[in-house]
Design a protein around this motif. Structure first.
Motif, PDB file in Angstrom:
ATOM      1  N   GLY A  50       0.859  -0.832  -0.355  1.00 46.00           N
ATOM      2  CA  GLY A  50      -0.138   0.465  -0.090  1.00 46.00           C
ATOM      3  C   GLY A  50       1.314   1.174  -0.159  1.00 46.00           C
ATOM      4  O   GLY A  50       0.384   2.060   0.332  1.00 46.00           O
ATOM      5  N   SER A  51       2.326   1.314  -0.233  1.00 43.95           N
ATOM      6  CA  SER A  51       2.850   2.575   0.249  1.00 43.95           C
ATOM      7  C   SER A  51       2.334   3.334  -1.361  1.00 43.95           C
ATOM      8  O   SER A  51       2.643   3.030  -2.700  1.00 43.95           O
ATOM      9  N   ARG A  52       2.649   4.767  -1.900  1.00 43.04           N
ATOM     10  CA  ARG A  52       2.788   5.357  -2.138  1.00 43.04           C
ATOM     11  C   ARG A  52       3.662   6.551  -2.510  1.00 43.04           C
ATOM     12  O   ARG A  52       4.172   6.752  -1.111  1.00 43.04           O
ATOM     13  N   ASP A  75       1.506   4.713  -7.129  1.00 44.21           N
ATOM     14  CA  ASP A  75       1.063   3.579  -6.362  1.00 44.21           C
ATOM     15  C   ASP A  75       2.540   3.331  -6.163  1.00 44.21           C
ATOM     16  O   ASP A  75       2.856   2.483  -8.036  1.00 44.21           O
ATOM     17  N   LEU A  76       3.473   2.186  -5.509  1.00 47.42           N
ATOM     18  CA  LEU A  76       4.671   1.983  -5.840  1.00 47.42           C
ATOM     19  C   LEU A  76       4.310   0.065  -5.699  1.00 47.42           C
ATOM     20  O   LEU A  76       5.080  -0.248  -5.759  1.00 47.42           O
ATOM     21  N   GLU A  77       3.015  -0.571  -5.672  1.00 46.40           N
ATOM     22  CA  GLU A  77       3.135  -1.822  -5.772  1.00 46.40           C
ATOM     23  C   GLU A  77       3.631  -2.227  -7.190  1.00 46.40           C
ATOM     24  O   GLU A  77       3.760  -2.257  -7.658  1.00 46.40           O
ATOM     25  N   ALA A 105       8.032  12.645  -1.004  1.00 41.82           N
ATOM     26  CA  ALA A 105       8.107  11.256   0.120  1.00 41.82           C
ATOM     27  C   ALA A 105       7.670  10.253  -0.637  1.00 41.82           C
ATOM     28  O   ALA A 105       6.860   9.840  -1.473  1.00 41.82           O
ATOM     29  N   ILE A 106       7.375   9.018   0.216  1.00 40.66           N
ATOM     30  CA  ILE A 106       6.639   7.748   0.382  1.00 40.66           C
ATOM     31  C   ILE A 106       6.228   7.760   1.336  1.00 40.66           C
ATOM     32  O   ILE A 106       6.555   8.041   2.699  1.00 40.66           O
ATOM     33  N   VAL A 107       4.612   7.215   1.619  1.00 39.95           N
ATOM     34  CA  VAL A 107       3.655   7.267   2.678  1.00 39.95           C
ATOM     35  C   VAL A 107       2.745   5.812   2.697  1.00 39.95           C
ATOM     36  O   VAL A 107       2.884   5.444   1.833  1.00 39.95           O
ATOM     37  N   SER A 108       3.135   5.753   4.177  1.00 44.33           N
ATOM     38  CA  SER A 108       2.283   4.028   3.632  1.00 44.33           C
ATOM     39  C   SER A 108       2.038   3.607   5.231  1.00 44.33           C
ATOM     40  O   SER A 108       2.247   4.290   6.237  1.00 44.33           O
ATOM     41  N   VAL A 112       4.863   9.207   6.580  1.00 46.68           N
ATOM     42  CA  VAL A 112       6.251   9.592   5.842  1.00 46.68           C
ATOM     43  C   VAL A 112       6.797   8.027   6.390  1.00 46.68           C
ATOM     44  O   VAL A 112       7.441   7.994   7.244  1.00 46.68           O
ATOM     45  N   ILE A 113       7.121   7.860   5.742  1.00 49.71           N
ATOM     46  CA  ILE A 113       8.007   6.655   6.106  1.00 49.71           C
ATOM     47  C   ILE A 113       9.789   6.768   5.057  1.00 49.71           C
ATOM     48  O   ILE A 113      10.804   5.969   5.555  1.00 49.71           O
ATOM     49  N   TRP A 114       9.889   7.179   3.544  1.00 48.59           N
ATOM     50  CA  TRP A 114      10.503   8.314   3.167  1.00 48.59           C
ATOM     51  C   TRP A 114      10.402   9.585   2.981  1.00 48.59           C
ATOM     52  O   TRP A 114       9.017  10.359   2.514  1.00 48.59           O
ATOM     53  N   THR A 115      11.749  10.345   3.142  1.00 44.45           N
ATOM     54  CA  THR A 115      11.972  11.901   2.376  1.00 44.45           C
ATOM     55  C   THR A 115      12.697  11.903   1.354  1.00 44.45           C
ATOM     56  O   THR A 115      14.183  10.846   2.246  1.00 44.45           O
TER      57      THR A 115
END
Length: 146
Positions: A50-52, A75-77, A105-108, A112-115
């Motif tokens: 579900g990360s995007r 959507d990064l799936e 950023a990457i959000v899950s 925010v899990i990556w920025t």
């Protein structure tokens, strides 16, 4: 009477003639701005389901709770790094003389899990090529981008 009418017609014709330098201000700018690039991250074992990726164009200084000028949510799936993005914004949404940044950023699960650091851009050309925006993991889950 005929001389006055003829003189008025000549004067009006001269005033309505647009010389080669006369053009509307809108003609000086292209109607849209395109920002292209990619976000790069090294997730190693992968990202949570579900990360995007969220890439935003923001105005500085930002008002509290202000929405991005434009954003793209990807959507990064099943996607591998780097992930390409393209932001297209109508110029009427931009403020003349203002400063703009691209934020990625990457959000899950709403966190925010990556920025990445904000990247200041010049919005005057028709296309801006950002190349790569390097995302780094966030140690403590920051709030999601708005």
């Amino acid at each position: 009477m005929l001389l006055r009418v003829s003189l008025s017609v000549i004067l009006l014709a001269g005033w309505t003639h647009a010389g080669p330098l006369a053009r509307p201000v809108a003609a000086d700018q292209l109607p849209k701005l395109t920002i292209k690039g990619s976000v790069t991250y090294d997730a190693g074992s992968g990202l949570p389901a579900g990360s995007r990726a969220i890439i935003e164009l923001r105005h500085l200084p930002a008002l509290p709770n202000a929405a991005a000028v434009v954003d793209q949510r990807i959507d990064l799936e099943g996607k591998q790094s780097p992930v390409s993005f393209e932001l297209i914004v109508e110029r009427f949404k931009l403020v003349a003389g203002a400063t703009y940044v691209v934020r990625g950023a990457i959000v899950s699960e709403q966190r925010v899990i990556w920025t990445a650091d904000d990247v200041k851009i010049d919005v005057t050309p028709s296309t801006v090529d950002m190349s790569e925006i390097l995302l780094k993991p966030v140690k403590t889950g920051a709030p999601a981008l708005r």
